[in-house]
Design a protein around this motif. Structure first.
Motif, PDB file in Angstrom:
ATOM      1  N   ALA A 159       0.869  -1.192   0.000  1.00  0.00           N
ATOM      2  CA  ALA A 159       0.000   0.000   0.000  1.00  0.00           C
ATOM      3  C   ALA A 159       0.891   1.223   0.000  1.00  0.00           C
ATOM      4  O   ALA A 159       1.831   1.312   0.805  1.00  0.00           O
ATOM      5  N   GLN A 215       1.506   5.647  -0.939  1.00  0.00           N
ATOM      6  CA  GLN A 215       1.097   6.993  -1.344  1.00  0.00           C
ATOM      7  C   GLN A 215       2.166   7.537  -2.274  1.00  0.00           C
ATOM      8  O   GLN A 215       3.320   7.681  -1.872  1.00  0.00           O
ATOM      9  N   HIS A 247       4.945   7.350   1.486  1.00  0.00           N
ATOM     10  CA  HIS A 247       4.819   6.321   2.523  1.00  0.00           C
ATOM     11  C   HIS A 247       4.468   5.022   1.832  1.00  0.00           C
ATOM     12  O   HIS A 247       3.799   5.035   0.802  1.00  0.00           O
ATOM     13  N   TYR A 248       4.863   3.917   2.421  1.00  0.00           N
ATOM     14  CA  TYR A 248       4.300   2.640   1.982  1.00  0.00           C
ATOM     15  C   TYR A 248       4.332   1.647   3.120  1.00  0.00           C
ATOM     16  O   TYR A 248       5.078   1.805   4.090  1.00  0.00           O
ATOM     17  N   SER A 249       3.496   0.625   2.989  1.00  0.00           N
ATOM     18  CA  SER A 249       3.525  -0.482   3.939  1.00  0.00           C
ATOM     19  C   SER A 249       3.490  -1.782   3.147  1.00  0.00           C
ATOM     20  O   SER A 249       2.987  -1.833   2.014  1.00  0.00           O
ATOM     21  N   VAL A 250       4.062  -2.811   3.728  1.00  0.00           N
ATOM     22  CA  VAL A 250       4.072  -4.149   3.152  1.00  0.00           C
ATOM     23  C   VAL A 250       3.576  -5.125   4.218  1.00  0.00           C
ATOM     24  O   VAL A 250       4.041  -5.072   5.364  1.00  0.00           O
TER      25      VAL A 250
END
Lengths: 111, 111
Positions: free
Chosen positions: B19, B21, B94-97
């Motif tokens: 996810a 941005q 930003h990102y998440s895994v």
């Protein structure tokens, strides 16, 4: 607006990945989606959620939950069950659901 | 275009939820994203992928892989590793895994 991506705790917990292709037009979808967003955040065991839908009406929502029981409770929540019925009747061409146990997670923010 | 949502086999297998941005502007992102899409589909153990990005630049990509070794091999694929470096330098705020083991999955198609 909540932080995006969602901030989630240390694993393990569960992810529910809902991928869907919308039909044309709104047909009350937006109002119900907002209401489901409000309701799921009150659900015991709800940990966070991310959602994106593109200009072609294809979207992915990922909900994070503490455990399988929390997912089950959300599935039987009456308003949510009604929304799913309406989704099949009016709002979606196709959808898929993947339920998965999160084993690791990390996040990066621009320094 | 591939079927959306992706058609995936019977579980178990793995999901990688990314996810992010995006920053403003393209800066070569589109070209690299297309190339990564092409490369991941050649990766042994790759099972399918869904992706959506909204008008605010927030997107979710979910890749499905046979096992953890398949994910590891994709992470060390040189072009992919280079793209991740460039992502942190230029493309993402930003990102998440989240890496998760899929336990069950279902799909609905309008009759």
């Amino acid at each position: 607006m909540a932080t995006r991506p969602a901030e989630t705790p240390e694993p393990p917990y569960y992810a529910v990945v809902f991928a869907s292709q919308r039909t044309e037009g709104d047909h009350g979808y937006g109002e119900t989606a907002d209401e489901m967003d409000r309701l799921v955040r009150q659900q015991p065991g709800f940990l966070g959620m991310d959602s994106a839908r593109d200009g072609d009406g294809f979207g992915i929502t990922v909900g994070y939950f503490r455990d399988e029981e929390s997912i089950r409770q959300w599935l039987v929540q009456p308003d949510h069950a009604g929304a799913r019925d309406r989704g099949r009747a009016e709002w979606y061409h196709h959808y898929s659901v993947h339920v998965a146990k999160v084993e690791r997670a990390y996040r990066w923010d621009r320094p």
